[in-house]
Design an enzyme around this catalytic site. Structure first.
Site, PDB file in Angstrom:
ATOM      1  N   ASP A 269      31.762  28.340   4.952  1.00  0.00           N
ATOM      2  CA  ASP A 269      30.405  28.694   4.351  1.00  0.00           C
ATOM      3  C   ASP A 269      30.475  30.271   3.411  1.00  0.00           C
ATOM      4  O   ASP A 269      31.647  30.617   3.584  1.00  0.00           O
ATOM      5  CB  ASP A 269      29.439  29.082   5.417  1.00  0.00           C
ATOM      6  CG  ASP A 269      27.847  28.830   5.130  1.00  0.00           C
ATOM      7  OD1 ASP A 269      27.606  28.617   3.727  1.00  0.00           O
ATOM      8  OD2 ASP A 269      26.747  28.644   5.857  1.00  0.00           O
TER       9      ASP A 269
ATOM     10  N   GLU B 253      30.639  33.083  -2.319  1.00  0.00           N
ATOM     11  CA  GLU B 253      30.235  33.421  -3.541  1.00  0.00           C
ATOM     12  C   GLU B 253      30.137  34.939  -3.807  1.00  0.00           C
ATOM     13  O   GLU B 253      29.911  34.968  -5.333  1.00  0.00           O
ATOM     14  CB  GLU B 253      28.842  32.418  -3.878  1.00  0.00           C
ATOM     15  CG  GLU B 253      28.859  31.054  -3.342  1.00  0.00           C
ATOM     16  CD  GLU B 253      28.371  30.875  -1.904  1.00  0.00           C
ATOM     17  OE1 GLU B 253      28.307  29.556  -1.870  1.00  0.00           O
ATOM     18  OE2 GLU B 253      28.156  31.577  -1.231  1.00  0.00           O
TER      19      GLU B 253
ATOM     20  N   ASP C 266      21.705  24.752  -0.224  1.00  0.00           N
ATOM     21  CA  ASP C 266      20.648  25.258   0.570  1.00  0.00           C
ATOM     22  C   ASP C 266      19.406  24.740  -0.392  1.00  0.00           C
ATOM     23  O   ASP C 266      18.531  25.446  -0.679  1.00  0.00           O
ATOM     24  CB  ASP C 266      20.325  26.382   1.110  1.00  0.00           C
ATOM     25  CG  ASP C 266      21.685  26.985   1.853  1.00  0.00           C
ATOM     26  OD1 ASP C 266      22.260  25.992   2.573  1.00  0.00           O
ATOM     27  OD2 ASP C 266      21.889  28.141   1.999  1.00  0.00           O
TER      28      ASP C 266
END
Length: 781
Positions: free
Chosen positions: A452, A455, A516
């Site tokens: 996860d 970024e 998401d």
């Protein structure tokens, strides 16, 4: 002219075009070739020094470039209009490489994380010289290099112009509305960046640039390419930007750089594309051919996606989050009780002692025996995937350990740039520390790790590589996911992670999912656009949060999204709870089972298409024009797609809708659910039958099926159904790839004495093929 000032908020998207409107900077436009060796492709471009000035026109003020005669001291050491190295290198019959520098200093070369290998020169090109031009020609295309003024033209094999550089002398307007091909030098620190400007044809369409949620055709858009936590599917921000695109005119471009970029495709000026590149060195690959040929060339350069393990193509069940061993085991029992196939249960941020505090240790009171849990589940064909991330809050138990061992990205004085401490994957010691942590999870029985985030590597941080975040931020996902993939292969022999962030080359480390999305119809449609866009950027495998992520799921939307999600390469239900099908109505539970069993029955088709896509650099979820580039309408479609090469999928994006308008490409198409045969090259309104979505099969296609089982471990690959979707009895051909086999085989089915027979197969095991005919109803014309 660019007009987007950069933001100063932490980890917001960086638009590098803003510096190209600053008066204090100097602008050097490509002028002419001072020298050029056509055999080696090496030469020197002279760059003319300009400044920005106000452009008065009646009651409007704009900006314009004006030639400067400025001097630097000592005058004899500096050129007013300097000359810097330029190189043109043919890489293949369809690919050329343009490289140019902005300084005399020669940067030390190092292996690129984005490329598989350093490309070699292709010597098959023919060279023809004239007074002011050098023409390079291969069997597929031509490249013309003009000496004065400097220009590069890309042509097809017949000499038709596809695209060319845009020079200052090409400006036809009375006032400056677009930049020519140039680089700037910032007055603040002497750093340099490019604005590489090319022509844009009046009806040209642009695709790619990574997992972009905006309209599929990027013409008229301005896209900052900077990895960030998009937090939405309705944003121009991207988890997975890729500095590559393809054009409907038959060319593509890849800017080989780790730095932030901004690509302007006719946004500020409709007649040009400007590639704003943060780097002081421009390394540009140009590909010529059809969309599939361009993807093949690009992925030959940056790598192709290996095929993930078979079990990863089954259903992944997840939520935010399963908080105990008891809860995980209950979910597994319910799947078996309700006779719904499942292969993976993913445990998100809930297996530690404290919520998001990832310390790589199971909570002892909530997960008393994780090793036994994973062993028992695997015996039943269910694997466990575990969440983790590379950021650690000050309250995390391992924060101090990371700090003491200096494993983190640092600020200018050696401290932590943000409150969270962030792993520096360019540091070999960090890599070993991380490897040890992940190895322990595999030793306990984990089958996959979710990578996860990734970024938000600090833009102004300092890295062990010796570089700043300006050069490390965008390739942080590459360092992160390549290491995790390497660890996974070493421990399991399989290539599978579950990653959110990416850059060019990340397709070598599957699988990636779409972040998401909101729980809305719009986000569902935007998610499809993002998947199509990523597929057009070299990624074969992709997934998304079925039902949407942010908020409590809506049953009606969840079911429509489930149809879409089952017909992508990888299928995961995830988001705010509940997500389990038995938490909804009996009808939903039934439809969930039906769709899941349908995907499992199609696994021979899926696995075969996965292998074909992996070998050719093609996506499982693909835009229509990849299969039908000659059909103009296919270039316009962004809400339906091909699933592999033979199945056309059209999800439903409107609440309570039972039909939708669908464009059928040339040929004939058979509704998978109803058997109705339709003529192609037309728009039709087609009704759903049974499930909320539409699947159509190319006429004269063979789709292999298998009997569903409770997980992929229990599929019987010795018995397959070859279902023929055809209204004629001609010889049929199809590809088939089976688990454990090395190669794909092409099967030939022929009807003899009213029975279908298959050509001799050479699989290492005996396969019993049941050849059947789908029922065709020829009343859809």
């Amino acid at each position: 002219m660019p007009n987007s000032p950069p933001t100063n908020l932490l980890n917001q998207t960086l638009d590098v075009s803003g510096d190209f409107t600053q008066f204090e900077n100097e602008y050097f436009t490509a002028n002419r070739l001072l020298n050029f060796n056509s055999t080696t492709g090496e030469g020197t471009i002279q760059w003319q020094r300009h400044g920005l000035f106000l452009d008065w026109a009646f009651t409007k003020i704009g900006l314009k470039l004006k030639k400067l005669d400025g001097k630097e001291l000592p005058q004899e050491d500096y050129e007013i209009d300097p000359g810097f190295k330029f190189t043109l290198t043919p890489v293949s019959p369809r690919t050329i490489r343009l490289s140019m520098s902005t300084a005399k200093f020669a940067q030390a070369s190092e292996p690129s994380l984005m490329l598989v290998d350093e490309p070699k020169r292709d010597r098959s090109w023919l060279i023809k010289k004239s007074a002011n031009q050098v023409l390079y020609r291969s069997e597929h295309c031509r490249v013309a290099v003009q000496m004065n003024p400097w220009a590069v033209e890309i042509q097809d094999a017949s000499g038709r112009l596809l695209v060319k550089t845009h020079h200052l002398t090409d400006q036809k307007a009375l006032h400056t509305k677009t930049l020519p091909f140039l680089f700037l030098r910032r007055a603040g620190d002497y750093s340099r960046s490019f604005a590489a400007t090319f022509t844009l044809h009046h009806d040209e369409k642009i695709f790619g640039c990574g997992e972009s949620f905006t309209r599929l055709n990027k013409r008229g858009q301005k896209l900052p390419l900077y990895t960030t936590d998009a937090q939405s599917a309705a944003s121009k921000d991207m988890y997975k930007p890729v500095p590559f695109f393809m054009s409907s005119r038959g060319y593509g471009m890849f800017v080989h750089t780790p730095t932030p970029c901004t690509f302007d495709f006719g946004h500020e000026y409709d007649g040009t594309t400007t590639l704003y590149v943060g780097d002081d060195h421009l390394d540009l690959f140009i590909f010529i051919g059809s969309p599939k040929e361009i993807l093949a060339e690009y992925t030959a350069l940056t790598g192709r996606s290996p095929v993930p393990p078979l079990w990863s193509f089954g259903l992944w069940m997840s939520r935010l989050t399963y908080k105990s061993q008891k809860e995980v085991m209950s979910v597994a029992r319910n799947f078996r009780q309700h006779k719904i196939p499942v292969d993976v249960i993913h445990i998100d941020a809930g297996w530690f002692d404290h919520g998001w505090r990832c310390d790589y240790k199971f909570s002892k009171h909530r997960y008393p025996n994780p090793e036994k849990m994973m062993t028992d589940l695997k015996k039943d064909g269910i694997r466990i995937a575990l969440w983790q991330l590379p950021y650690y809050t000050p309250a995390n138990p391992i924060y101090q350990e990371i700090s003491d061992k200096r494993l983190f990205v640092r600020d200018g004085k050696g401290g932590v740039p943000t409150d969270d401490i962030i792993l520096d994957f360019s540091n070999p010691q960090t890599q070993q520390w991380y490897r040890d942590k992940i190895n322990e999870l595999f030793d306990l029985g984990a089958s996959a790790i979710k990578a996860d985030f990734g970024e938000c590597a600090p833009l102004h941080g300092l890295y062990a590589s010796g570089k700043s975040g300006f050069y490390e931020h965008n390739i942080y996902p590459l360092r992160y996911t390549s290491l995790l993939t390497e660890i996974t292969r070493e421990k399991s022999g399989e290539t599978i992670i579950w990653a959110r962030s990416a850059w060019a080359g990340s397709q070598r480390y599957p699988v990636h999912w779409g972040g998401d999305p909101e729980i809305t119809d719009y986000s569902m449609a935007a998610t499809l656009r993002a998947g199509l866009s990523l597929g057009l950027s070299g990624f074969s495998f992709w997934s998304h949060d079925i039902g949407g992520f942010s908020g409590e799921p809506v049953e009606e939307l969840y079911l429509r999204w489930l149809f879409f999600g089952m017909f992508t390469s990888h299928s995961r239900c995830h988001g705010f709870p509940p997500r389990e099908p038995w938490a909804f109505s009996d009808d939903f539970l039934k439809d969930f089972r039906t769709l899941t069993e349908l995907k499992y029955s199609l696994l021979p088709y899926i696995y075969t298409q996965a292998k074909l896509g992996s070998e050719q650099g093609l996506p499982m979820v693909r835009a229509l024009f990849l299969e039908f580039p000659e059909d103009p309408t296919c270039w316009m479609i962004e809400d339906q797609y091909f699933w592999g090469s033979d199945i056309l999928v059209a999800p439903i994006f409107e609440k309570n809708a039972s039909s939708r308008n669908i464009y059928l490409p040339p040929g004939e198409w058979i509704d998978y659910q109803t058997g109705i045969l339709y003529e192609g090259r037309q728009w039709l309104k087609i009704h759903c039958d049974g499930v909320p979505g539409i699947m159509l099969i190319k006429n004269n296609t063979v789709i292999p099926h298998i009997q569903p089982a409770r997980s992929t471990d229990f599929l019987d690959w010795s018995r397959l159904e070859m279902r023929i979707f055809a209204d004629s009895s001609d010889i049929k051909k199809c590809f088939l790839y089976l688990p454990g086999e090395e190669n794909i085989q092409q099967l030939i089915l022929e009807k003899k004495h009213e029975e279908w027979q298959c050509s001799k197969m050479t699989f290492s095991r005996k396969i019993d093929l049941q050849i059947t005919n789908a029922v065709i109803k020829s009343n859809g014309f």
